[in-house]
Design an enzyme around this catalytic site. Structure first.
Site, PDB file in Angstrom:
ATOM      1  N   ARG A  53      13.599  40.091 -31.328  1.00 50.86           N
ATOM      2  CA  ARG A  53      12.159  40.313 -31.460  1.00 50.86           C
ATOM      3  C   ARG A  53      11.669  39.492 -32.653  1.00 50.86           C
ATOM      4  NH1 ARG A  53      12.736  41.312 -36.056  1.00 50.86           N
ATOM      5  NH2 ARG A  53      10.603  41.971 -36.122  1.00 50.86           N
ATOM      6  N   ALA A  55       8.107  36.907 -33.434  1.00 50.38           N
ATOM      7  CA  ALA A  55       7.530  35.817 -32.635  1.00 50.38           C
ATOM      8  C   ALA A  55       8.414  34.557 -32.550  1.00 50.38           C
ATOM      9  CB  ALA A  55       6.133  35.494 -33.164  1.00 50.38           C
ATOM     10  N   ARG A  90       7.157  39.424 -22.741  1.00 51.24           N
ATOM     11  CA  ARG A  90       6.336  40.149 -23.748  1.00 51.24           C
ATOM     12  C   ARG A  90       5.023  39.386 -23.891  1.00 51.24           C
ATOM     13  NH1 ARG A  90       8.841  42.206 -29.302  1.00 51.24           N
ATOM     14  NH2 ARG A  90       6.991  43.523 -29.300  1.00 51.24           N
ATOM     15  N   GLN A 201      10.721  48.608 -37.811  1.00 50.38           N
ATOM     16  CA  GLN A 201      11.320  47.297 -38.112  1.00 50.38           C
ATOM     17  C   GLN A 201      11.415  47.045 -39.611  1.00 50.38           C
ATOM     18  OE1 GLN A 201       8.940  47.819 -35.812  1.00 50.38           O
ATOM     19  NE2 GLN A 201       8.963  46.305 -34.191  1.00 50.38           N
ATOM     20  N   ASP A 242       2.099  37.309 -34.945  1.00 53.33           N
ATOM     21  CA  ASP A 242       2.557  37.013 -33.579  1.00 53.33           C
ATOM     22  C   ASP A 242       1.667  35.992 -32.892  1.00 53.33           C
ATOM     23  OD1 ASP A 242       3.567  39.860 -34.245  1.00 53.33           O
ATOM     24  OD2 ASP A 242       4.854  39.023 -32.678  1.00 53.33           O
ATOM     25  N   ASN A 252      -0.994  40.762 -35.611  1.00 50.27           N
ATOM     26  CA  ASN A 252       0.357  41.101 -36.091  1.00 50.27           C
ATOM     27  C   ASN A 252       0.641  42.572 -35.794  1.00 50.27           C
ATOM     28  OD1 ASN A 252       2.832  40.347 -37.441  1.00 50.27           O
ATOM     29  ND2 ASN A 252       2.162  41.560 -39.188  1.00 50.27           N
TER      30      ASN A 252
HETATM   31  O1  MRU Z   1       7.367  43.914 -32.097  1.00 52.23           O
HETATM   32  P1  MRU Z   1       8.066  42.908 -32.954  1.00 52.23           P
HETATM   33  O2  MRU Z   1       9.176  43.487 -33.771  1.00 52.23           O
HETATM   34  O3  MRU Z   1       8.490  41.698 -32.170  1.00 52.23           O
HETATM   35  O4  MRU Z   1       6.940  42.452 -33.978  1.00 52.23           O
HETATM   36  C1  MRU Z   1       7.235  41.523 -34.974  1.00 52.23           C
HETATM   37  C2  MRU Z   1       6.091  41.244 -35.866  1.00 52.23           C
HETATM   38  O5  MRU Z   1       5.027  41.823 -35.745  1.00 52.23           O
HETATM   39  C3  MRU Z   1       6.261  40.158 -36.888  1.00 52.23           C
HETATM   40  O6  MRU Z   1       5.482  40.427 -38.015  1.00 52.23           O
HETATM   41  C4  MRU Z   1       5.815  38.828 -36.284  1.00 52.23           C
HETATM   42  O7  MRU Z   1       6.469  38.590 -35.068  1.00 52.23           O
HETATM   43  C5  MRU Z   1       6.060  37.715 -37.188  1.00 52.23           C
HETATM   44  S1  MRU Z   1       7.755  37.303 -37.247  1.00 52.23           S
HETATM   45  C6  MRU Z   1       8.053  36.056 -38.309  1.00 52.23           C
END
Ligand code: MRU
Length: 359
Positions: A53, A55, A90, A201, A242, A252
C-alpha cells in the site's frame, strides 16, 4: 532502509525464482514476512488487500503486475485486460494508473520475443526512478528541517499522518525521507506519529520503520495532534499524498484535512511530500477524485497480539452498529504551506506546479 539491520526495498524481482517479492505489510509490525507474487492476479490481490500500500508502492506493484501478466500469457488482449483489472484494484492513488499507462505505452507495438524483457526493464526503471525521486524529496525537505533547527537550536518535532514512509514507496518514503536525511545529518528529531485509524498505518508501519532506523517517535491518537500544536509541541507537519491535483489540492489518508486545519490555526507549517508521479494533471475539481470506501470491518474489528503472542482479530463495536469507512480526504491548497517534490519545493498552486514540471 533497514529491518533488523538488513537493507530492504519494498518490492523486487528475484532473478533466481523469476518471481516478484514483496514485504507483506498486513503482517507488520508483529511478523516480517516476504511473499511471492506469481501471477497478475496475485499482484491485484496484494494491492486490494493492502499487502502492499502507499501510492508509489501501489504504482510499482502494478508495474510488476503487468510483467507477471506478460509472463503468463503474452497475448495482447490478455495483457490489456490485465492492465485494466490492475487499474481497478484501488481507486484513489493516481500512481497506479500512471504506472500501468507507462508500462502499456512502452509495450505497444513490441513483438512477442522482446516483450517480457521490455516489461521487466520498464518496471525496474519505474521502481529505480521512484527510489531516486524519494531520495531527492528527502534532500529538498532537509533544508526546511535545517532552517527550523537553526532557529530553535533544539529537537525538531515533526508530526506525520498515516505511513508515507519507505514502506509506502520503494525506498526512503516521501514524508519520512526528509526525516531520514535530517537524522543522517545529526539533527535531533522527534516524530509524532498519528495512529491513523482504522488500519493504523501510523502505529503499525511508520513507528515500526522509525524504530528500525532508531529515530525517536511517539504514537498519538488521531485527535491529539491539534492539542499538541496548541501547546507548541509541533514544529512542522509533513504528510504524503495519494493524488495531488494540478490546482494544489491534496488528497491523502482520511484525517489529513483536520491536521491541516489545526496547523493553519496554530501557524504551523504544513508540507506535503510527493514524487511527480502522484500529480493528477487531468482532474481540476477535488470533488471528482474517486475516494475509496473500504470494508466497515476495518473499523469494527481490530487485530493484534493476544497474551500468547498469537495474532487475533476481535470485534470492538456493538454488533448492530453501522460504520462508514472512507479512506481518504482532500486538503485544499490554501492550507498547504508547500509541496516537497523531487525537483524542489513549490507552492501548492497550478502556476507553481506548471513551472516546476511542465516548462
Ligand atoms: O491506504 P494506504 O495505506 O495506501 O494510504 C497511504 C497514504 O495515505 C499515504 O500517505 C500516501 O499513499 C502517500 S505514500 C508516500
Amino acid at each position: 532502509m533497514r529491518i533488523d539491520g538488513k537493507e530492504y526495498r519494498t518490492i523486487w524481482f528475484d532473478n533466481k525464482s523469476q518471481l516478484v517479492k514483496i514485504i507483506d505489510q498486513t503482517k507488520l509490525p508483529h511478523q516480517f514476512k516476504i511473499k511471492d507474487l506469481k501471477t497478475v492476479k496475485d499482484a491485484i490481490n496484494a494491492i486490494k488487500t493492502m499487502e502492499v500500500r502507499g501510492a508509489p508502492l501501489i504504482g510499482g506493484t502494478a508495474a510488476y503486475g503487468v510483467v507477471l501478466a506478460v509472463k503468463e500469457n503474452n497475448n495482447l488482449d490478455f495483457i490489456k485486460k490485465s492492465s485494466e483489472d490492475l487499474i481497478k484494484s484501488r481507486p484513489t492513488a493516481i500512481n497506479l494508473k500512471w504506472a500501468v499507462d507507462r508500462m502499456m505505452k512502452k509495450l505497444s507495438g513490441i513483438n512477442s520475443d522482446e516483450i517480457l524483457n521490455m516489461a521487466l526493464n520498464e518496471a525496474k526503471d519505474i521502481c529505480n526512478e521512484d527510489e531516486k525521486f524519494c531520495e531527492n524529496i528527502g534532500l529538498n525537505g532537509l533544508k526546511i528541517i535545517e532552517e527550523i533547527y537553526k532557529k530553535k537550536k533544539d529537537t525538531v518535532n515533526i508530526l506525520t499522518h498515516c505511513n508515507a514512509g519507505w514502506l509506502a514507496t520503494i525506498n526512503w518514503g516521501t514524508a519520512t525521507s526528509p526525516i531520514y536525511q535530517a537524522h543522517k545529518k545529526g539533527i535531533p528529531i522527534h516524530v509524532w506519529v498519528d495512529e491513523t485509524r482504522p488500519r493504523n498505518q501510523g502505529a503499525n508501519l511508520t513507528s515500526y520503520e522509525l524504530n528500525e532506523e532508531e529515530i525517536s517517535n511517539t504514537i498519538i491518537a488521531d485527535n491529539t495532534g491539534g492539542f499538541l500544536m496548541q501547546r507548541g509541541e509541533v514544529d512542522i507537519c509533513i504528510v504524503g499524498t495519494d493524488r495531488t491535483l494540478s490546482t494544489g489540492d491534496v488528497c491523502n489518508k482520511i484525517g489529513t484535512y483536520l491536521k491541516a486545519l489545526a496547523a493553519h490555526d496554530n501557524n504551523i507549517p504544513f508540507y506535503v511530500a510527493l514524487p511527480s508521479s502522484t500529480i493528477d494533471w487531468d482532474i481540476k475539481n477535488f470533488k471528482d477524485i474517486p475516494i475509496e470506501e473500504r470494508n466497515p470491518e476495518e473499523l469494527s474489528h481490530i487485530e493484534g497480539l493476544d497474551e500468547n503472542d498469537n495474532l487475533k482479530k476481535i470485534l470492538i463495536y456493538p454488533k448492530k452498529s453501522k460504520a462508514l469507512n472512507l479512506a481518504f480526504d482532500v486538503t485544499p491548497a490554501k492550507f498547504v504551506t508547500g509541496l516537497i517534490t523531487e525537483k524542489g519545493i513549490c507552492e501548492a498552486s497550478m502556476d507553481e506546479l506548471q513551472k516546476m514540471f511542465r516548462k
